[in-house]
Design a protein around this motif. Structure first.
Motif, PDB file in Angstrom:
ATOM      1  N   ASP A  99       0.835  -1.201   0.000  1.00 31.38           N
ATOM      2  CA  ASP A  99       0.000   0.000   0.000  1.00 31.38           C
ATOM      3  C   ASP A  99       0.870   1.252   0.000  1.00 31.38           C
ATOM      4  OD1 ASP A  99      -2.581  -1.350   0.190  1.00 31.38           O
ATOM      5  OD2 ASP A  99      -2.000  -1.842   2.239  1.00 31.38           O
ATOM      6  N   VAL A 100       1.923   1.242   0.828  1.00 30.77           N
ATOM      7  CA  VAL A 100       2.816   2.388   0.894  1.00 30.77           C
ATOM      8  C   VAL A 100       3.508   2.606  -0.455  1.00 30.77           C
ATOM      9  CG1 VAL A 100       4.841   3.359   2.048  1.00 30.77           C
ATOM     10  CG2 VAL A 100       3.136   2.098   3.370  1.00 30.77           C
ATOM     11  N   ASN A 101       3.829   1.515  -1.152  1.00 32.23           N
ATOM     12  CA  ASN A 101       4.422   1.658  -2.484  1.00 32.23           C
ATOM     13  C   ASN A 101       3.487   2.390  -3.435  1.00 32.23           C
ATOM     14  OD1 ASN A 101       6.824   0.403  -1.832  1.00 32.23           O
ATOM     15  ND2 ASN A 101       6.206  -1.611  -2.598  1.00 32.23           N
ATOM     16  N   VAL A 102       2.181   2.183  -3.265  1.00 29.49           N
ATOM     17  CA  VAL A 102       1.203   2.931  -4.070  1.00 29.49           C
ATOM     18  C   VAL A 102       1.247   4.410  -3.687  1.00 29.49           C
ATOM     19  CG1 VAL A 102      -1.265   3.273  -4.547  1.00 29.49           C
ATOM     20  CG2 VAL A 102      -0.317   0.964  -4.449  1.00 29.49           C
ATOM     21  N   PHE A 103       1.266   4.693  -2.389  1.00 31.71           N
ATOM     22  CA  PHE A 103       1.278   6.080  -1.931  1.00 31.71           C
ATOM     23  C   PHE A 103       2.508   6.829  -2.439  1.00 31.71           C
ATOM     24  CE2 PHE A 103      -0.892   4.230   2.078  1.00 31.71           C
ATOM     25  CZ  PHE A 103      -2.090   4.107   1.394  1.00 31.71           C
ATOM     26  N   GLU A 104       3.609   6.101  -2.622  1.00 23.62           N
ATOM     27  CA  GLU A 104       4.862   6.733  -3.055  1.00 23.62           C
ATOM     28  C   GLU A 104       5.069   6.676  -4.560  1.00 23.62           C
ATOM     29  OE1 GLU A 104       7.790   4.703  -0.747  1.00 23.62           O
ATOM     30  OE2 GLU A 104       7.358   5.825   1.089  1.00 23.62           O
ATOM     31  N   GLY A 105       4.159   6.051  -5.277  1.00 18.54           N
ATOM     32  CA  GLY A 105       4.278   5.962  -6.733  1.00 18.54           C
ATOM     33  C   GLY A 105       5.206   4.872  -7.213  1.00 18.54           C
ATOM     34  N   LYS A 106       5.748   4.067  -6.288  1.00 14.85           N
ATOM     35  CA  LYS A 106       6.609   2.956  -6.696  1.00 14.85           C
ATOM     36  C   LYS A 106       5.786   1.849  -7.361  1.00 14.85           C
ATOM     37  CE  LYS A 106       9.896   3.873  -2.957  1.00 14.85           C
ATOM     38  NZ  LYS A 106      10.451   3.374  -1.664  1.00 14.85           N
ATOM     39  N   THR A 107       4.546   1.721  -6.937  1.00 12.80           N
ATOM     40  CA  THR A 107       3.558   0.912  -7.647  1.00 12.80           C
ATOM     41  C   THR A 107       2.555   1.918  -8.199  1.00 12.80           C
ATOM     42  OG1 THR A 107       3.861  -0.965  -6.151  1.00 12.80           O
ATOM     43  CG2 THR A 107       1.822  -0.910  -7.433  1.00 12.80           C
ATOM     44  N   PRO A 108       2.725   2.297  -9.457  1.00 13.57           N
ATOM     45  CA  PRO A 108       2.065   3.512  -9.961  1.00 13.57           C
ATOM     46  C   PRO A 108       0.605   3.341 -10.377  1.00 13.57           C
ATOM     47  CG  PRO A 108       3.444   2.576 -11.670  1.00 13.57           C
ATOM     48  CD  PRO A 108       3.639   1.703 -10.455  1.00 13.57           C
ATOM     49  N   VAL A 109      -0.259   3.032  -9.406  1.00 13.37           N
ATOM     50  CA  VAL A 109      -1.693   3.044  -9.678  1.00 13.37           C
ATOM     51  C   VAL A 109      -2.123   4.508  -9.781  1.00 13.37           C
ATOM     52  CG1 VAL A 109      -3.961   2.335  -8.863  1.00 13.37           C
ATOM     53  CG2 VAL A 109      -1.966   0.914  -8.374  1.00 13.37           C
ATOM     54  N   PRO A 110      -2.800   4.893 -10.869  1.00 19.14           N
ATOM     55  CA  PRO A 110      -3.122   6.311 -11.073  1.00 19.14           C
ATOM     56  C   PRO A 110      -4.068   6.856 -10.002  1.00 19.14           C
ATOM     57  CG  PRO A 110      -3.384   5.060 -13.119  1.00 19.14           C
ATOM     58  CD  PRO A 110      -3.222   4.064 -12.018  1.00 19.14           C
ATOM     59  N   PRO A 111      -3.719   7.976  -9.367  1.00 19.75           N
ATOM     60  CA  PRO A 111      -4.640   8.609  -8.424  1.00 19.75           C
ATOM     61  C   PRO A 111      -5.720   9.421  -9.176  1.00 19.75           C
ATOM     62  CG  PRO A 111      -2.531   9.772  -8.485  1.00 19.75           C
ATOM     63  CD  PRO A 111      -2.388   8.590  -9.388  1.00 19.75           C
ATOM     64  N   PRO A 112      -6.804   9.762  -8.463  1.00 23.30           N
ATOM     65  CA  PRO A 112      -7.106   9.437  -7.072  1.00 23.30           C
ATOM     66  C   PRO A 112      -7.392   7.951  -6.900  1.00 23.30           C
ATOM     67  CG  PRO A 112      -8.983  10.519  -8.089  1.00 23.30           C
ATOM     68  CD  PRO A 112      -7.866  10.586  -9.076  1.00 23.30           C
ATOM     69  N   VAL A 113      -6.888   7.405  -5.785  1.00 21.29           N
ATOM     70  CA  VAL A 113      -6.998   5.968  -5.553  1.00 21.29           C
ATOM     71  C   VAL A 113      -7.180   5.692  -4.066  1.00 21.29           C
ATOM     72  CG1 VAL A 113      -4.473   5.733  -5.443  1.00 21.29           C
ATOM     73  CG2 VAL A 113      -5.880   3.726  -5.921  1.00 21.29           C
ATOM     74  N   VAL A 114      -7.948   4.656  -3.772  1.00 20.58           N
ATOM     75  CA  VAL A 114      -8.102   4.150  -2.419  1.00 20.58           C
ATOM     76  C   VAL A 114      -7.386   2.805  -2.355  1.00 20.58           C
ATOM     77  CG1 VAL A 114      -9.703   3.365  -0.631  1.00 20.58           C
ATOM     78  CG2 VAL A 114     -10.313   5.311  -2.094  1.00 20.58           C
ATOM     79  N   ALA A 115      -6.388   2.678  -1.478  1.00 20.47           N
ATOM     80  CA  ALA A 115      -5.626   1.432  -1.343  1.00 20.47           C
ATOM     81  C   ALA A 115      -6.216   0.592  -0.205  1.00 20.47           C
ATOM     82  CB  ALA A 115      -4.156   1.738  -1.116  1.00 20.47           C
ATOM     83  N   GLY A 116      -5.474  -0.435   0.169  1.00 19.35           N
ATOM     84  CA  GLY A 116      -5.910  -1.325   1.248  1.00 19.35           C
ATOM     85  C   GLY A 116      -6.391  -2.651   0.704  1.00 19.35           C
ATOM     86  N   HIS A 117      -5.623  -3.733   0.963  1.00 23.23           N
ATOM     87  CA  HIS A 117      -5.960  -5.010   0.326  1.00 23.23           C
ATOM     88  C   HIS A 117      -6.019  -6.197   1.293  1.00 23.23           C
ATOM     89  CE1 HIS A 117      -1.583  -4.536   0.241  1.00 23.23           C
ATOM     90  NE2 HIS A 117      -1.480  -5.849   0.256  1.00 23.23           N
ATOM     91  N   GLU A 118      -5.835  -5.963   2.592  1.00 22.37           N
ATOM     92  CA  GLU A 118      -6.027  -7.025   3.582  1.00 22.37           C
ATOM     93  C   GLU A 118      -7.366  -6.776   4.282  1.00 22.37           C
ATOM     94  OE1 GLU A 118      -1.491  -8.358   4.794  1.00 22.37           O
ATOM     95  OE2 GLU A 118      -2.495  -6.886   6.046  1.00 22.37           O
ATOM     96  N   ILE A 119      -8.422  -7.167   3.614  1.00 18.37           N
ATOM     97  CA  ILE A 119      -9.775  -6.752   3.988  1.00 18.37           C
ATOM     98  C   ILE A 119     -10.537  -7.879   4.680  1.00 18.37           C
ATOM     99  CG2 ILE A 119     -12.000  -5.962   3.070  1.00 18.37           C
ATOM    100  CD1 ILE A 119     -10.418  -4.824   0.661  1.00 18.37           C
ATOM    101  N   ALA A 120     -11.224  -7.529   5.768  1.00 16.80           N
ATOM    102  CA  ALA A 120     -12.159  -8.450   6.409  1.00 16.80           C
ATOM    103  C   ALA A 120     -13.430  -7.681   6.747  1.00 16.80           C
ATOM    104  CB  ALA A 120     -11.549  -9.057   7.676  1.00 16.80           C
ATOM    105  N   GLY A 121     -14.584  -8.311   6.551  1.00 16.94           N
ATOM    106  CA  GLY A 121     -15.832  -7.619   6.814  1.00 16.94           C
ATOM    107  C   GLY A 121     -17.038  -8.518   6.647  1.00 16.94           C
TER     108      GLY A 121
END
Length: 362
Positions: free
Chosen positions: A42-64
């Motif tokens: 997720d932090v790599n996304v925030f820093e552009g190292k994993t360049p998912v185009p913003p605006p973006v909502v990250a977070g992939h360890e989800i339970a609900g």
């Protein structure tokens, strides 16, 4: 709904209260999020190292809890407790039907674009589309494909199992792919969430000596609690030479979970003749890390890249290991934060002072 939105790389996330979420489409599920783990990916996304185009909502360890299902969904129903994998297999491509859904061809085409399988998003804000990274769990709700989901037994709490979605599943996939034989010596390079998961699963699988390599004493102490027989602080000694000394030639298997040039080189230099190196850590997508190919060839080293596990096959097994007490995901959690406090959680992870932080939207 409320969500933590990244508008520009290397800037703090902004909490937005009026993000709109569409209804789930064919094969999709809407989840009311109870908790989401924060990972370095997720932090790599925030820093552009994993360049998912913003605006973006990250977070992939989800339970609900399943809120709503789209047409054709059969694996879950409203009210089910679920954990989501970071891999969202289509279930139909060549890799999925051949038993390798962690390498889903359809998902691989969209995961860094921040869109669903059909190329569109389910989030919007003030008329502008908002992308999601592998589920977009830093929010009150998420929409994911049903094949990413596994029903959680009623006697397991959601905050206990959230980190299975990436740290657990990735660790399981690495150990499974390594085909560990009883008594083999294994070195684990990196003692974050994935590395500590690997150590617990190595112990459960019958590995012999388990050597943990890291740079933080408190994380190495945690590694000893979770199955490591030896620890090496790579800031104090040469880790590769130390591994070769204590194993009389190198580890049978080295699992690399750091994802940078230094940790990868440690892994390549720590394995014995004829040994196996499993590369798990993800460097920035633009990174080019050189290998000494002659050494690999002459020494008969097998190098295998591993991208997680199979959600529909491996996640139920992980849940069984949790229930049996052979894998404890709570040992990875170093803090809990409200969604409004998410930037503090990012800071701690970047400073190396956290393993996994849980983000709670309510």
């Amino acid at each position: 709904m409320k969500a933590a939105v990244l508008y520009k790389y290397n800037e703090p996330l902004k909490i937005e209260d009026n993000v709109k979420i569409a209804q789930p489409k064919e094969g999709e599920v809407k989840i009311k999020i109870a908790v989401t783990g924060m990972c370095h990916s997720d932090v790599n996304v925030f820093e552009g190292k994993t360049p998912v185009p913003p605006p973006v909502v990250a977070g992939h360890e989800i339970a609900g809890i399943v809120e709503e299902v789209g047409p054709g969904v059969t694996r879950v129903k409203p009210g089910d407790k679920v954990v989501s994998a970071f891999i969202h297999p289509c279930g139909k491509c060549r890799m999925c039907v051949s038993g390798h859904e962690n390498l889903c061809e359809t998902f691989s085409q969209v995961r860094l674009k921040g869109v669903m399988m059909d190329g569109t998003t389910r989030l919007s804000l003030d008329g502008q589309q908002v992308r999601t990274f592998l589920g977009g769990g830093f929010a009150e709700y998420s929409i994911v494909g049903e094949n990413a989901l596994t029903i959680v037994p009623q006697d397991l709490s959601l905050d206990k199992v959230a980190v299975l979605g990436c740290a657990g599943l990735t660790g399981y996939g690495a150990v499974n792919l390594a085909k560990i034989e009883p008594g083999e010596t294994v070195a684990v390079i990196g003692v974050g969430g994935v590395g500590l998961s690997v150590m617990q699963l190595l112990k459960a699988s019958g590995a012999g000596r388990i050597i943990a390599v890291g740079t933080k004493k408190w994380k190495l102490d945690r590694a000893m609690e979770l199955g490591a027989t030896d620890v090496i602080n790579s800031k104090e000694v040469d880790p590769a030479n130390t591994i070769k000394t204590i194993t009389n030639g190198g580890a049978d298997v080295v699992i690399e979970a750091g994802g940078n040039e230094q940790t990868i080189n440690i892994a390549m230099n720590s394995v014995r003749l004829g040994g196996r190196v499993i590369l798990v850590g993800l460097p920035p997508v633009s990174a080019e890390i050189p290998f000494k190919v002659a050494n690999i060839v002459r020494n008969g080293i097998t190098i295998i890249g591993n991208y997680g596990g199979r959600p529909r096959v491996d996640m139920p097994r992980l849940l069984d290991l949790v229930k049996l007490g052979k894998y404890d995901p709570t040992k990875l959690v170093t803090g809990k934060f409200k969604l409004e406090e998410i930037n503090e959680a990012v800071k701690l992870l970047n400073q190396g002072e956290a393993i996994r932080s849980l983000i709670i939207p309510d």
